[in-house]
Scaffold this active site. Structure first.
Site, PDB file in Angstrom:
ATOM      1  N   LYS A 110      -9.700  -4.920  -5.033  1.00  0.00           N
ATOM      2  CA  LYS A 110     -10.626  -3.699  -5.457  1.00  0.00           C
ATOM      3  C   LYS A 110     -10.042  -2.698  -5.790  1.00  0.00           C
ATOM      4  O   LYS A 110     -10.847  -1.761  -6.496  1.00  0.00           O
ATOM      5  CB  LYS A 110     -10.993  -3.355  -3.847  1.00  0.00           C
ATOM      6  N   LYS A 154      -3.472 -10.946  -7.478  1.00  0.00           N
ATOM      7  CA  LYS A 154      -4.727 -11.316  -6.503  1.00  0.00           C
ATOM      8  C   LYS A 154      -5.916 -10.271  -7.014  1.00  0.00           C
ATOM      9  O   LYS A 154      -5.644  -9.174  -7.394  1.00  0.00           O
ATOM     10  CB  LYS A 154      -4.643 -11.215  -5.386  1.00  0.00           C
ATOM     11  N   LYS A 166       0.939  -1.036  -0.189  1.00  0.00           N
ATOM     12  CA  LYS A 166       0.012   0.065   0.085  1.00  0.00           C
ATOM     13  C   LYS A 166       0.891   1.258   0.060  1.00  0.00           C
ATOM     14  O   LYS A 166       0.536   2.322  -0.650  1.00  0.00           O
ATOM     15  CB  LYS A 166      -0.893  -0.199   1.219  1.00  0.00           C
TER      16      LYS A 166
END
Ligand code: ATP
Ligand code: LTN
Length: 334
Positions: free
Chosen positions: A200, A197, A115
């Site tokens: 979102k 993966k 992140k």
């Protein structure tokens, strides 16, 4: 353990729309626990602000997520479904636990590294201490089990380490939680880059199936899914695209990998993609219908939010009082 029953906690962030990975990796398993466990499912809106959010959007997404929990089959009479920000004990315990967590431990978290790389302009302290708040979520409810996708395993390990460290100093305050990672669907990959993966925050709309996608969109996205060119439906590490589609089919239908390979032994990728798309869209249809109904019933959802928020606060404050006493904070004068 809570009131003599084993207890369970899980949560999802109110960011973006849920995708098939969130459903197959987490939400789908959640509905199987309600008889055996005392279950708490939170919309972790406090975690969501570790990345900048638009206030009106965040409010809307949080409510949509809570409604979707119910639409996916969680009965709010049996499962405590609530907003994390409505229970102040989360923030309070998080502060205490941050004094029992080492910088070095947090530095090793792969979600933080990912992140921070993605949001290089906003590497805030909350993003760094995210796992401490997550540990507080779990430990507040004396959770025995935490059902999550495999990407959260590292966060469960740090939670166990923090809890053990605390217990070693103060006695048995916290239950040490175990992760529950389902066999099928624990890691659904992107349809466009099957070595990453499904996420979102992926900017390519064809990479994920959203839970609210209509049947045509679902079929179209599966048809465009990236696969290799040998046209053989076989599960193998060197065939990540087709293996991901097999994983999805297995998680949706409950069939095994071997049964799936046999079923499609004489089919090509086109037919298989169609079958996967159809199985996914018929799984999602009842959830979407139920969501549309629930979203109209404002009074019912408001009631769930209020009653379950109070219930969560009751149990969370019980643990928090115990923690405050153990660490030596003075008792309140009543
Ligand atoms: P982002 O990728 O933007 O960080 P996310 O899609 O990982 O978000 P979360 O709210 O962080 O969403 O995850 C909610 C739950 O869904 C967690 O239990 C997580 O382990 C699970 N999950 C997320 N992505 C997948 C995936 N691709 N496959 C299986 N489970 C997943
Ligand atoms: N970090 C999780 C969301 C989350 C969670 C939790 C999951 C926050 N608190 C407690 C399980 C238990 C995520 O990003 N998926």
């Amino acid at each position: 353990m809570l009131d003599g029953k084993k207890s369970l906690f899980s949560g999802m962030q109110a960011t973006g729309t849920l995708h098939l990975g969130n459903y197959l990796g987490a939400l789908k398993n959640w509905v199987t626990f309600e008889e055996e466990y005392q279950c708490f499912y939170s919309v972790v809106d406090m975690h969501s602000i570790t990345v900048r959010q638009n206030p009106a959007e965040l409010r809307k997404k949080a409510r949509a997520l809570l409604t979707l929990y119910i639409a996916a089959g969680l009965n709010p009479e049996k499962n405590c479904i609530y907003y994390q920000s409505h229970v102040s004990a989360h923030a309070e315990l998080s502060w205490v636990l941050s004094c029992f967590t080492y910088m070095g431990e947090l530095n090793r978290m792969t979600q933080y590294k990912d992140k921070a790389a993605k949001h290089a302009d906003n590497i805030n302290a909350g993003l760094f201490t995210y796992p401490v708040l997550m540990a507080a979520d779990i430990l507040l409810f004396q959770s025995d089990v935490v059902p999550v996708g495999s990407d959260q395993k590292q966060h469960l390990e740090i939670t166990r380490d923090i809890a053990t460290r605390f217990n070693n100093i103060y006695g048995d305050v916290f239950t040490i939680p175990e992760p529950y990672i389902g066999k099928a669907g624990a890691r659904i990959m992107s349809l466009q880059e099957p070595t990453k993966k499904m996420s979102k925050s992926d900017e390519n709309p064809n990479a994920s199936i959203n839970l609210m996608d209509d049947p045509d969109t679902i079929i179209r996205k599966f048809k465009r899914a990236v696969t290799d060119s040998d046209n053989e439906i076989r599960y193998s590490e060197d065939k990540p695209g087709i293996s991901n589609l097999i994983d999805i089919y297995v998680a949706v239908t409950g069939k095994t990998i071997e049964e799936t390979e046999k079923e499609f032994a004489s089919s090509g990728y086109g037919d298989f993609k169609m079958a996967v798309g159809e199985s996914v869209s018929s799984m999602l249809k009842p959830i979407q219908d139920r969501y549309a109904e629930l979203a109209k019933d404002k009074a019912y959802i408001d009631k769930v939010i209020k009653e379950n928020g109070e219930k969560a606060a009751y149990y969370a404050n019980k643990t928090l009082r115990k923690v405050y006493k153990k660490i030596g904070f003075p008792q309140k004068i009543r």
